[in-house]
Design an enzyme around this catalytic site. Sequence first.
Site, PDB file in Angstrom:
ATOM      1  N   ASP A   1      -6.833  30.124  12.857  1.00  0.00           N
ATOM      2  CA  ASP A   1      -8.214  30.578  13.050  1.00  0.00           C
ATOM      3  C   ASP A   1      -8.388  31.964  12.424  1.00  0.00           C
ATOM      4  O   ASP A   1      -7.896  32.954  12.965  1.00  0.00           O
ATOM      5  CB  ASP A   1      -8.491  30.625  14.565  1.00  0.00           C
ATOM      6  CG  ASP A   1      -9.808  31.301  14.884  1.00  0.00           C
ATOM      7  OD1 ASP A   1     -10.701  31.322  14.019  1.00  0.00           O
ATOM      8  OD2 ASP A   1      -9.937  31.804  16.030  1.00  0.00           O
TER       9      ASP A   1
ATOM     10  N   ASP B   1     -12.826  32.911  16.568  1.00  0.00           N
ATOM     11  CA  ASP B   1     -13.614  32.258  17.623  1.00  0.00           C
ATOM     12  C   ASP B   1     -12.779  31.282  18.451  1.00  0.00           C
ATOM     13  O   ASP B   1     -13.301  30.586  19.327  1.00  0.00           O
ATOM     14  CB  ASP B   1     -14.842  31.541  17.032  1.00  0.00           C
ATOM     15  CG  ASP B   1     -14.447  30.393  16.101  1.00  0.00           C
ATOM     16  OD1 ASP B   1     -13.234  30.192  15.864  1.00  0.00           O
ATOM     17  OD2 ASP B   1     -15.347  29.695  15.603  1.00  0.00           O
TER      18      ASP B   1
ATOM     19  N   ASP C   1      -9.994  27.259  11.184  1.00  0.00           N
ATOM     20  CA  ASP C   1     -11.004  27.125  10.134  1.00  0.00           C
ATOM     21  C   ASP C   1     -10.351  27.056   8.751  1.00  0.00           C
ATOM     22  O   ASP C   1      -9.127  27.159   8.626  1.00  0.00           O
ATOM     23  CB  ASP C   1     -12.026  28.270  10.223  1.00  0.00           C
ATOM     24  CG  ASP C   1     -11.347  29.616  10.420  1.00  0.00           C
ATOM     25  OD1 ASP C   1     -10.301  29.840   9.782  1.00  0.00           O
ATOM     26  OD2 ASP C   1     -11.847  30.439  11.225  1.00  0.00           O
TER      27      ASP C   1
ATOM     28  N   ASP D   1     -10.859   6.765   8.027  1.00  0.00           N
ATOM     29  CA  ASP D   1     -10.870   6.610   9.472  1.00  0.00           C
ATOM     30  C   ASP D   1     -11.274   5.190   9.869  1.00  0.00           C
ATOM     31  O   ASP D   1     -12.224   4.623   9.308  1.00  0.00           O
ATOM     32  CB  ASP D   1     -11.903   7.609  10.029  1.00  0.00           C
ATOM     33  CG  ASP D   1     -11.837   7.767  11.523  1.00  0.00           C
ATOM     34  OD1 ASP D   1     -10.791   8.199  12.017  1.00  0.00           O
ATOM     35  OD2 ASP D   1     -12.843   7.467  12.201  1.00  0.00           O
TER      36      ASP D   1
ATOM     37  N   GLU E   1      -6.391   4.206   7.794  1.00  0.00           N
ATOM     38  CA  GLU E   1      -6.033   4.270   9.211  1.00  0.00           C
ATOM     39  C   GLU E   1      -6.440   2.924   9.814  1.00  0.00           C
ATOM     40  O   GLU E   1      -7.589   2.710  10.188  1.00  0.00           O
ATOM     41  CB  GLU E   1      -6.773   5.395   9.941  1.00  0.00           C
ATOM     42  CG  GLU E   1      -6.229   5.580  11.344  1.00  0.00           C
ATOM     43  CD  GLU E   1      -7.274   5.756  12.455  1.00  0.00           C
ATOM     44  OE1 GLU E   1      -6.874   6.126  13.563  1.00  0.00           O
ATOM     45  OE2 GLU E   1      -8.471   5.506  12.231  1.00  0.00           O
TER      46      GLU E   1
HETATM   47  C1  GLC Z   1      -9.773   7.599  14.433  1.00  0.00           C
HETATM   48  C2  GLC Z   1      -9.442   9.060  14.574  1.00  0.00           C
HETATM   49  C3  GLC Z   1      -9.717   9.461  15.984  1.00  0.00           C
HETATM   50  C4  GLC Z   1     -11.184   9.256  16.273  1.00  0.00           C
HETATM   51  C5  GLC Z   1     -11.597   7.810  15.998  1.00  0.00           C
HETATM   52  C6  GLC Z   1     -13.071   7.668  15.932  1.00  0.00           C
HETATM   53  O1  GLC Z   1      -8.928   6.819  15.182  1.00  0.00           O
HETATM   54  O2  GLC Z   1      -8.125   9.288  14.178  1.00  0.00           O
HETATM   55  O3  GLC Z   1      -9.335  10.767  16.244  1.00  0.00           O
HETATM   56  O4  GLC Z   1     -11.448   9.541  17.617  1.00  0.00           O
HETATM   57  O5  GLC Z   1     -11.107   7.371  14.753  1.00  0.00           O
HETATM   58  O6  GLC Z   1     -13.564   8.259  14.773  1.00  0.00           O
END
Ligand code: GLC
Length: 566
Positions: free
Chosen positions: A39, A43, A47, A225, A286
């Site tokens: 950071d 804050d 970042d 994601d 993912e």
């Molecule tokens: C994926 C991300 C996770 C998030 C979810 C919804 O699994 O890694 O952190 O909560 O998607 O976007």
Amino acid sequence: MTSTTTSVLSSTAAESDRPGSEWWRTAVIYQIYPRSFADASGDGIGDLRGITSRLDDLVSLGVDAVWLSPFYRSPQHDAGYDVADYRDVDPLFGTLADFDEMLAQAHARGIRVIVDLVPNHSSDQHEWFQAALAAEPGSPERARYMFRDGKGENGELPPNNWESVFGGPAWTRTTDPDGTPGQWYLHLFDVSQPDFDWSNPEVQEEFRSILRFWLDRGVDGFRVDVAHGLVKTDGLPDHLPSVDADSMGGGEEDVPYWGQDGVHEIYRDWNRVLAEYDGDRALCAEAWLPTVDKTALWVRPDEMHQAFNFPYLMTEWNAPAIRTVIAESLRAFPAVGAPATWVLSNHDVVRHASRLALTAENPQGHGIGPDSPGQPIPEVGLRRARAATTVMLALPGSAYLYQGEELGLPEVIQLPDDVRQDPTWFRTNRERYGRDGCRVPIPWTSDAPAYGFSPSGESWLPQPAEWADLARSSQEDDPESTLWLYRTLLATRRAHGLGSGRLEWLDGYGDDVLAFRVHADDGEVTVIANAGQAPVTLPAGTVLVASERFEGGELPVDTAVWLSTR
Ligand code: GLC
């Protein structure tokens, strides 16, 4: 002692079709969770300028690339995975200029940068969703999301029985501008994360444009994601997850919102977008799927380039199980021309320095807290984690690290209830602790405020007192430290070119031992890991790296070693 070659990295036509250096085939990629890394503003939330200031530490660690979790404009209801503007940086994390500077500084150091793309849903604050709420049922604005009429006489029942990954129903009813109850919208995650309708060409075009926005800025790829979501079965049939399923669909077959065939068309399209650019940019999925074979469908030659190996991540510290998943991975991914990938920790699971010593089942995303069953013994967890990483970083393919694992950080189990922020915690009425315990800001300097995370001493989640000893500064000069172990593993992996090696299993060590040799262009390494109850006699050879210090030729329990046996 005999040896048999049971699994090799094969070269296929598909593989040789791919142009460029294909750096992602062997890269070690370090996940930065921006809000908890460094950071600069004070804050208490990390970042982009904080990241830039710490890039030299990543160079000395020896990673090839970083993946940044979301830093886009967002109300932060799911720590930034609820994106309100895909083309801007949230003021919490800085500005687009800070991003450009971070990217330039990373590239100047030879570090590639992958950003997170969240296509399954946006934030409810996204201008499209706000427009959809203000528009009529059946309007083009609503058609970008999954709006449906409710069931029951007055539409008072949700359109189907789907549950949110974070707990509770996956549908929320809207209120019309005149105050009367209206349609329902689908959110597989939090109520603040409405799902897009991916059958809508406008949604498809918008994401092509978002990809180009970041590719034009120079990013090296995207971690995608929920890459097994996006497309839902026509008619949205009822489905209840089985009790032992992971919350993202791992362990379950035939879920109408995970892994639908249509999703692959989207990635073929994105593959073509990436191919418009110079250099080799990568897409990493993912996708929480029950098997390695299913996961490999996401990395066929014209789709994504990598997929996280979650079956590997979810494997316990058990030698036969680990052997099986490694062998399956080295068969299934190369069979479609993709590299195997390896991962042990990320921002959604219990850190592996704790998870590998849990004595109770812990599905993805559930987390652990003070009342959870099967509490880990910290020393056992750390020892196993060091051994598991020593195994992982020898494996051919690409590996992902999660910030702080190089310090041996455990899950923070004792977080006070009132600081927890994961929507899972609230949506399950505090039944599942969720993921805050793996997201605590990392310690850099043992005697500085917030352990050097933030100049003001602020930290959005409290750091435990024991972390002074785990701070990077406490480990810098200690050859026994986890930081030194990671550095040595990464340097040795690179020197021998293990990422592009070929794995040969070694027989004769018994079930509880993982024994293999990796043959690479620049040398070969014999790896022995003892996941049993008794010491193991090692073959003759020179120790290159060991996860623990030991004397003589006997490898202690929960220890792994790399040997040069020539
Ligand atoms: C994926 C991300 C996770 C998030 C979810 C919804 O699994 O890694 O952190 O909560 O998607 O976007």
